[in-house]
Design a protein around this motif. Structure first.
Motif, PDB file in Angstrom:
ATOM      1  N   VAL A  82      49.397  60.318  23.959  1.00  0.00           N
ATOM      2  CA  VAL A  82      48.666  60.616  22.733  1.00  0.00           C
ATOM      3  C   VAL A  82      47.175  60.641  23.045  1.00  0.00           C
ATOM      4  CG1 VAL A  82      48.098  59.784  20.409  1.00  0.00           C
ATOM      5  CG2 VAL A  82      50.463  59.622  21.266  1.00  0.00           C
ATOM      6  N   ALA A 127      46.698  63.148  18.341  1.00  0.00           N
ATOM      7  CA  ALA A 127      47.162  62.146  17.380  1.00  0.00           C
ATOM      8  C   ALA A 127      47.185  62.666  15.951  1.00  0.00           C
ATOM      9  CB  ALA A 127      46.295  60.891  17.468  1.00  0.00           C
ATOM     10  N   PHE A 161      47.916  56.095  25.627  1.00  0.00           N
ATOM     11  CA  PHE A 161      46.942  56.580  24.657  1.00  0.00           C
ATOM     12  C   PHE A 161      45.652  56.826  25.417  1.00  0.00           C
ATOM     13  CE2 PHE A 161      43.270  55.761  21.978  1.00  0.00           C
ATOM     14  CZ  PHE A 161      43.530  56.550  20.877  1.00  0.00           C
ATOM     15  N   ALA A 215      54.791  53.520  18.484  1.00  0.00           N
ATOM     16  CA  ALA A 215      55.608  54.688  18.146  1.00  0.00           C
ATOM     17  C   ALA A 215      56.451  55.145  19.331  1.00  0.00           C
ATOM     18  CB  ALA A 215      54.726  55.823  17.648  1.00  0.00           C
ATOM     19  N   LEU A 249      44.608  52.201  16.728  1.00  0.00           N
ATOM     20  CA  LEU A 249      45.211  53.508  16.973  1.00  0.00           C
ATOM     21  C   LEU A 249      45.992  53.509  18.286  1.00  0.00           C
ATOM     22  CD1 LEU A 249      45.672  56.386  16.098  1.00  0.00           C
ATOM     23  CD2 LEU A 249      43.445  56.979  17.066  1.00  0.00           C
ATOM     24  N   LEU A 282      51.146  61.373  15.718  1.00  0.00           N
ATOM     25  CA  LEU A 282      51.723  60.025  15.768  1.00  0.00           C
ATOM     26  C   LEU A 282      53.090  59.978  15.111  1.00  0.00           C
ATOM     27  CD1 LEU A 282      48.815  57.501  15.102  1.00  0.00           C
ATOM     28  CD2 LEU A 282      50.013  57.984  17.232  1.00  0.00           C
ATOM     29  N   SER A 342      43.280  61.149  21.231  1.00  0.00           N
ATOM     30  CA  SER A 342      42.574  61.126  19.960  1.00  0.00           C
ATOM     31  C   SER A 342      41.068  61.070  20.182  1.00  0.00           C
ATOM     32  CB  SER A 342      42.998  59.919  19.123  1.00  0.00           C
ATOM     33  OG  SER A 342      42.272  59.915  17.900  1.00  0.00           O
ATOM     34  N   SER A 364      50.036  54.072  18.580  1.00  0.00           N
ATOM     35  CA  SER A 364      50.604  55.082  19.478  1.00  0.00           C
ATOM     36  C   SER A 364      51.676  54.477  20.369  1.00  0.00           C
ATOM     37  CB  SER A 364      49.507  55.701  20.354  1.00  0.00           C
ATOM     38  OG  SER A 364      48.542  56.335  19.567  1.00  0.00           O
TER      39      SER A 364
END
Length: 160
Positions: free
Chosen positions: A83, A58, A104, A99, A92, A66, A85, A96
């Motif tokens: 993603v 991320a 995630f 986007a 968050l 991101l 992280s 993700s």
């Protein structure tokens, strides 16, 4: 058995990428075909390789993960962007997914679980993209073949 899913790993930490690569290559479901260290490289790798899966950190110096997600999907619409992280949190995860990421995952999850978690993401995407003619779910080869055409306007069998 399904052919392995072509996978790209993008993380600024070389050692972390190496650990993930080893874990995925130990699985018959994934073949790591490229690696990068920032968002700009992620977009270029997606454009050039059109992988089934792109695992993306991320936050990276020199090109945030991101921020790269939309560019990755524009370059390779059929790629499932996952993603990762080290920071947990609903905001968050939501950012993700907003986007365009397919999933995630927190880096704190045991590394040995990565192949199974990625396989779950890929299979869920494949199931959701079942062929409209009822022919069943696409194969990994179909996903790679369609990556350049299926998600662009005017290239499918639908009018429009």
């Amino acid at each position: 058995m399904e052919p392995p899913y072509e996978t790209v790993l993008v993380d600024d930490a070389v050692d972390v990428r190496a650990l993930r690569r080893r874990q995925l290559q130990a699985s018959p479901h994934f073949e790591v075909v490229g690696e990068g260290s920032d968002g700009a490289e992620a977009v270029e790798l997606a454009r050039r390789l059109r992988p089934a899966v792109l695992v993306l950190d991320a936050f990276m110096p020199g090109g945030d993960g991101l921020e790269a997600v939309p560019g990755i999907l524009a370059a390779s619409p059929g790629t499932a962007v996952v993603v990762l992280s080290g920071f947990a949190g609903a905001a968050l995860q939501q950012a993700s997914l907003a986007a365009g990421a397919a999933a995630f995952l927190e880096k704190s999850a045991p590394l040995r679980e990565l192949p199974d978690r990625l396989l779950q993401v890929v299979r869920q995407r494949r199931h959701a993209r079942e062929a409209p003619d009822g022919a069943g779910p696409a194969t990994p080869d179909d996903d790679r073949r369609r990556a350049g055409a299926a998600d662009r306007p005017g290239t499918d069998d639908q009018p429009g």
